[in-house]
Design a protein around this motif. Structure first.
Motif, PDB file in Angstrom:
ATOM      1  N   MET A  24     -75.991 -42.087  25.207  1.00 53.64           N
ATOM      2  CA  MET A  24     -77.106 -42.874  24.667  1.00 53.64           C
ATOM      3  C   MET A  24     -78.393 -42.496  25.381  1.00 53.64           C
ATOM      4  SD  MET A  24     -77.556 -47.022  24.499  1.00 53.64           S
ATOM      5  CE  MET A  24     -79.060 -47.726  23.838  1.00 53.64           C
ATOM      6  N   ALA A  25     -79.406 -42.131  24.618  1.00 54.81           N
ATOM      7  CA  ALA A  25     -80.668 -41.705  25.202  1.00 54.81           C
ATOM      8  C   ALA A  25     -81.455 -42.905  25.699  1.00 54.81           C
ATOM      9  CB  ALA A  25     -81.493 -40.943  24.170  1.00 54.81           C
ATOM     10  N   ILE A  26     -82.104 -42.722  26.836  1.00 58.33           N
ATOM     11  CA  ILE A  26     -82.936 -43.777  27.408  1.00 58.33           C
ATOM     12  C   ILE A  26     -84.257 -43.827  26.648  1.00 58.33           C
ATOM     13  CG2 ILE A  26     -84.076 -44.567  29.505  1.00 58.33           C
ATOM     14  CD1 ILE A  26     -81.979 -43.081  31.117  1.00 58.33           C
ATOM     15  N   ASN A  85     -89.267 -30.036  35.489  1.00 54.18           N
ATOM     16  CA  ASN A  85     -89.466 -30.893  34.318  1.00 54.18           C
ATOM     17  C   ASN A  85     -90.832 -31.573  34.339  1.00 54.18           C
ATOM     18  OD1 ASN A  85     -86.978 -30.187  33.406  1.00 54.18           O
ATOM     19  ND2 ASN A  85     -85.989 -32.156  33.753  1.00 54.18           N
ATOM     20  N   SER A 139     -90.362 -36.871  31.439  1.00 53.96           N
ATOM     21  CA  SER A 139     -89.349 -36.068  32.123  1.00 53.96           C
ATOM     22  C   SER A 139     -87.957 -36.627  31.884  1.00 53.96           C
ATOM     23  CB  SER A 139     -89.645 -36.000  33.623  1.00 53.96           C
ATOM     24  OG  SER A 139     -90.899 -35.392  33.874  1.00 53.96           O
ATOM     25  N   ILE A 140     -87.851 -37.941  31.771  1.00 49.08           N
ATOM     26  CA  ILE A 140     -86.560 -38.551  31.441  1.00 49.08           C
ATOM     27  C   ILE A 140     -86.128 -38.147  30.031  1.00 49.08           C
ATOM     28  CG2 ILE A 140     -85.389 -40.758  31.065  1.00 49.08           C
ATOM     29  CD1 ILE A 140     -87.101 -41.941  33.278  1.00 49.08           C
ATOM     30  N   VAL A 141     -87.095 -38.044  29.117  1.00 49.06           N
ATOM     31  CA  VAL A 141     -86.773 -37.598  27.764  1.00 49.06           C
ATOM     32  C   VAL A 141     -86.254 -36.160  27.791  1.00 49.06           C
ATOM     33  CG1 VAL A 141     -87.702 -37.178  25.472  1.00 49.06           C
ATOM     34  CG2 VAL A 141     -88.443 -39.181  26.754  1.00 49.06           C
ATOM     35  N   ALA A 180     -84.718 -34.736  30.267  1.00 48.78           N
ATOM     36  CA  ALA A 180     -83.395 -34.732  30.891  1.00 48.78           C
ATOM     37  C   ALA A 180     -82.311 -35.280  29.974  1.00 48.78           C
ATOM     38  CB  ALA A 180     -83.443 -35.536  32.189  1.00 48.78           C
ATOM     39  N   THR A 181     -82.647 -36.205  29.104  1.00 46.20           N
ATOM     40  CA  THR A 181     -81.639 -36.832  28.249  1.00 46.20           C
ATOM     41  C   THR A 181     -81.531 -36.174  26.872  1.00 46.20           C
ATOM     42  OG1 THR A 181     -83.304 -38.472  27.554  1.00 46.20           O
ATOM     43  CG2 THR A 181     -81.855 -39.058  29.397  1.00 46.20           C
ATOM     44  N   LYS A 182     -82.645 -35.792  26.295  1.00 50.23           N
ATOM     45  CA  LYS A 182     -82.642 -35.208  24.950  1.00 50.23           C
ATOM     46  C   LYS A 182     -82.812 -33.697  24.947  1.00 50.23           C
ATOM     47  CE  LYS A 182     -84.545 -39.299  22.630  1.00 50.23           C
ATOM     48  NZ  LYS A 182     -85.610 -39.786  21.715  1.00 50.23           N
ATOM     49  N   ASP A 201     -90.204 -35.572  19.818  1.00 54.16           N
ATOM     50  CA  ASP A 201     -90.816 -36.875  20.082  1.00 54.16           C
ATOM     51  C   ASP A 201     -92.333 -36.763  20.209  1.00 54.16           C
ATOM     52  OD1 ASP A 201     -88.334 -37.983  19.984  1.00 54.16           O
ATOM     53  OD2 ASP A 201     -88.155 -38.391  22.145  1.00 54.16           O
TER      54      ASP A 201
END
Length: 251
Positions: free
Chosen positions: A1-3, A100, A126-128, A130-132, A140
């Protein structure tokens, strides 16, 4: 599940300042398919897209298939920008050689035409990444309300409001402010390099270079000739017998 994307507060930047736009030489030129009049205009639009994303595209970096689709109307400018961001050239030049955080900063500058607001926005994107992954991050950005409102589907992104009326200097261009490589990779690749030259190189314009038959071309050859001549005799005046040296008629 993406954050989900974290919340971040926008700061006051040039592109968020409303006012009357005074166009000049430093104002960015807007390239859009809404006002194309000839094939040359399409060529200029494609070159502007390459400059915005790659800063400079060599022949091996060009995406001929995407260019053909854009010229024939099969894709929009937004799709063309997406293809450049997902190309091997952009991945090799920006994603593979940066962290990132820095990858997010440079991509936001090129896609949204502005700087990162703060460190929290950099962490959020950066979280996007790392997750997507890189593809999800780019999608996005291109689907964001900010991009669609600023550029839509038919306009090439550009650095928004780099120059404000009443200021002597505007913001630095992104390619100067944020070079492609960070400090770690610049040191790893061994540049910048300082080269000291012991000889001073000069440049002579073509119109001032000597033509065939000019005596200046033979000057070095003439200087290189060392003729051997007999040295002059050095005799003191007191040692000369004038009476015997001067010819006279004998009786």
């Amino acid at each position: 599940m993406a954050i989900p994307l974290l919340d971040y507060s926008p700061t006051s930047q040039n592109q968020r300042v409303t006012g009357f736009e005074v166009f000049g030489d430093e104002q960015p030129r807007v390239y859009s398919t809404d006002n194309l009049l000839s094939a040359t205009d399409m060529d200029n639009l494609i070159e502007a897209a390459y400059r915005q994303i790659f800063f400079h595209a060599f022949a091996a970096d060009r995406e001929k298939y995407l260019e053909s689709q854009l010229r024939s109307g099969q894709i929009t400018v937004r799709d063309f920008i997406r293809g450049l961001l997902l190309s091997n050239t952009y991945k090799r030049s920006f994603y593979d050689l940066n962290s990132n955080y820095r990858y997010v900063e440079q991509t936001v500058q090129r896609v949204l035409g502005r700087d990162i607001y703060n460190q929290r926005e950099k962490i959020a994107w950066s979280i996007v990444v790392a997750t997507k992954g890189s593809k999800g991050f780019i999608d996005d950005l291109l689907n964001s309300e900010e991009y669609l409102e600023a550029f839509g589907y038919d306009t090439v992104p550009y650095q928004r409001r780099r120059v404000l009326p009443g200021r002597s200097e505007g913001e630095l261009p992104f390619n100067i402010k944020s070079p492609r490589y960070d400090d770690y990779y610049r040191g790893k690749l061994g540049f910048p390099q300082v080269i000291w030259q012991t000889t001073v190189r000069t440049y002579v314009p073509q119109d001032k270079q000597p033509k065939a038959g000019n005596p200046a071309l033979f000057l070095d050859m003439a200087r290189g000739i060392g003729p051997k001549v007999n040295p002059p005799q050095r005799i003191a005046a007191s040692n000369i017998d004038y009476m015997t040296s001067v010819p006279y008629r004998r009786k």
